[in-house]
Motif scaffolding. Structure first.
Motif: not given
Length: 512
Positions: A238, A444, A460, A464-466
């Motif tokens: 992200n 992203t 996802t 968001e960072e995932r």
């Protein structure tokens, strides 16, 4: 009034405004059937307003215009994000960015224009029924759009059905164009029934039978469940596009991906980072290079990531590296199918002005081949950015031995537009066509694990960072479609030529 013609109860629209309105309606429908709106069921009637408008044409040039209007409306709704990519992050002013969008939309609309013109021409001059010509012409023009001028196989009729898994399993045999053909067939059948036009019962019955066969085949194929025996961790960093290439942000980017990889643990077989996760020439950054190599050996796993590679002649490539469990470079893949005006400028040697229409950060060279990378785990086929939009690329990669497909992409260019959702849908088809797992790492989002039947095992959200963890497997068989490619397109072309030849011969005989 005595002697006047009796009005037809089923008369078609004659007013120009009505015809244009119907064309606009088809354009809107063709846009909303695609992600993220995804009103997929409307695809089976999206062409009906246009076909109805064509019936009311009173001039030879109007069919092309009506089809062109449909195209303009639909493509403005589908690819408006071109302005966002070019203006916000491509370094191109808003006027030029809008001009690029308009020119692109006008070009793409030529295909719907020619579709309408040819359907009308074949019916009025050769008496070829719409229900015979329209599905074939639509499929052929989609194919042409997917290959002409480097190709743009984006948002076909078939792609609207990416969630209708039982129906689209047939692409493992026929390819995606067959689904578009069937959808166009259904449009024609409904159109003929609604307007009272004659239609062969045998034709309608055959189409229904083929769709039923597709569904039976799909339901049976979906009974196979491959849970996977290998583990993967897909890192979605992200990283915003406006800081991605910032030198001051470089160390933070490296640290983020390394930290996420450590968090994923050492019980995975493959860690995947997105396209240009390392936004620099990897071999020219000794600190980052050694840090990442040590990370690979530290967690004892294969790490696949996107970066930039420069060859001995100073040419740059959008590349991906795979580091083995001991930190060694197992292989490098260089992107072959580049984005025109995004990664390179076509014809710039002859038309230097085209350089002003190209986004910043371009100037890449093509890698040339789609060879999978051999690791101690197996053969990994890599698709960078929108290479996976092209079925011939995935077919070639699998024919060369790829046992799993990995897509690395950076859709941060498009912000929160429809582009990331449209882009994601194609990989459902690539998984089914090739009978391969698809592991997708997007900077992203949307990152995902897709099984060989097109089922989304993990996914996802965007921006968001995932860390996406799941399982996959390596597969070796070749589907009929991978072995034989787009044979259906050839059959469609032959059918069209035979149909036209027969009608021309019949007309010539009648004039003798």
């Amino acid at each position: 009034m005595k002697g006047s013609a009796r009005p037809n109860a089923q008369a078609m629209p004659q007013g120009t405004q009505v015809c244009i309105g119907l064309s606009i309606m088809s354009g809107i429908l063709l846009a909303v059937i695609q992600p993220p709106v995804s009103l997929w069921f409307l695809a089976y009637g999206a062409l009906i307003p246009l076909l109805y408008a064509l019936e009311g044409c009173s001039s030879n040039h109007r069919p092309f215009f009506l089809g062109f209007v449909t195209g303009v409306v639909s493509y403005l709704g589908l690819i408006y994000w071109v302005v966002v990519a070019m203006n916000t992050y491509g370094g191109i002013d808003i006027f030029t960015s809008t001009l690029i969008l308009v020119l692109f939309v006008l070009y793409l609309s030529l295909y719907t224009g020619f579709f309408a013109a040819l359907v009308s021409l074949l019916e009025t001059r050769l008496s070829v029924p719409v229900y015979l010509s329209a599905p074939i012409l639509w499929a052929l023009l989609e194919y042409l759009r997917g290959v002409a001028l480097t190709g743009f196989p984006w948002s076909f009729l078939a792609h609207s059905q990416y969630t209708f898994l039982s129906f689209i399993q047939i692409v493992s045999i026929t390819g995606t164009y067959f689904i578009s053909f069937l959808i166009a067939c259904v449009n024609c059948i409904i159109y003929c029934m609604a307007t009272g036009k004659r239609i062969s019962r045998a034709y309608a019955g055959a189409v229904c039978a083929v769709i039923a066969i597709c569904l039976v085949y799909g339901v049976d194929r979906l009974k196979e469940v491959d849970e996977g025996n290998l583990k993967t961790a897909i890192v979605q960093g992200n990283i915003r596009q406006d800081v991605k290439w910032d030198e001051a942000f470089k160390a933070r980017t490296v640290a983020l991906y390394c930290e996420k990889t450590i968090q994923a643990g050492d019980d995975v077989d493959l860690v995947v980072w997105p396209e240009t996760a390392m936004p620099f020439i990897f071999d020219d950054e000794p600190y980052a290079r050694e840090y990442v190599k040590n990370l690979s050996s530290r967690v004892s796993t294969n790490v696949l990531f996107g970066t930039i590679w420069k060859d001995a002649r100073g040419r740059f490539y959008n590349s991906s590296y795979i580091l083995g469990r001991r930190g060694e470079v197992a292989g490098i893949y260089n992107k072959e199918h580049l984005v025109p005006f995004g990664e390179y400028t076509p014809l710039v040697a002859y038309l230097p002005i085209l350089a002003s229409l190209t986004a910043q950060g371009s100037g890449f060279s093509s890698g040339g081949v789609h060879e999978p990378i051999v690791t101690d785990m197996g053969k990994i086929g890599i698709l960078i950015c929108y290479e996976g939009v092209f079925p011939y690329i995935t077919n070639e990669t699998v024919r060369r031995g790829a046992q799993v497909l990995v897509n690395l992409t950076n859709d941060a260019w498009y912000e929160r537009t429809s582009a990331p959702f449209q882009h994601f849908a194609f990989y459902i088809f690539r998984a089914i066509e090739t009978d391969r797992y698809v592991l997708r790492s997007a900077n992203t989002g949307i990152s995902a694990i897709i099984d060989p039947r097109g089922r989304i095992k993990e996914k996802t959200p965007i921006f968001e960072e995932r860390i996406l963890k799941g399982t996959f497997s390596l597969r070796n068989g070749l589907t009929f479609y991978v072995r034989h490619g787009d044979f259906f397109v050839l059959l469609a072309l032959i059918s069209l030529l035979v149909m036209v030849s027969v009608r021309c011969f019949a007309i010539l005989r009648s004039r003798r």
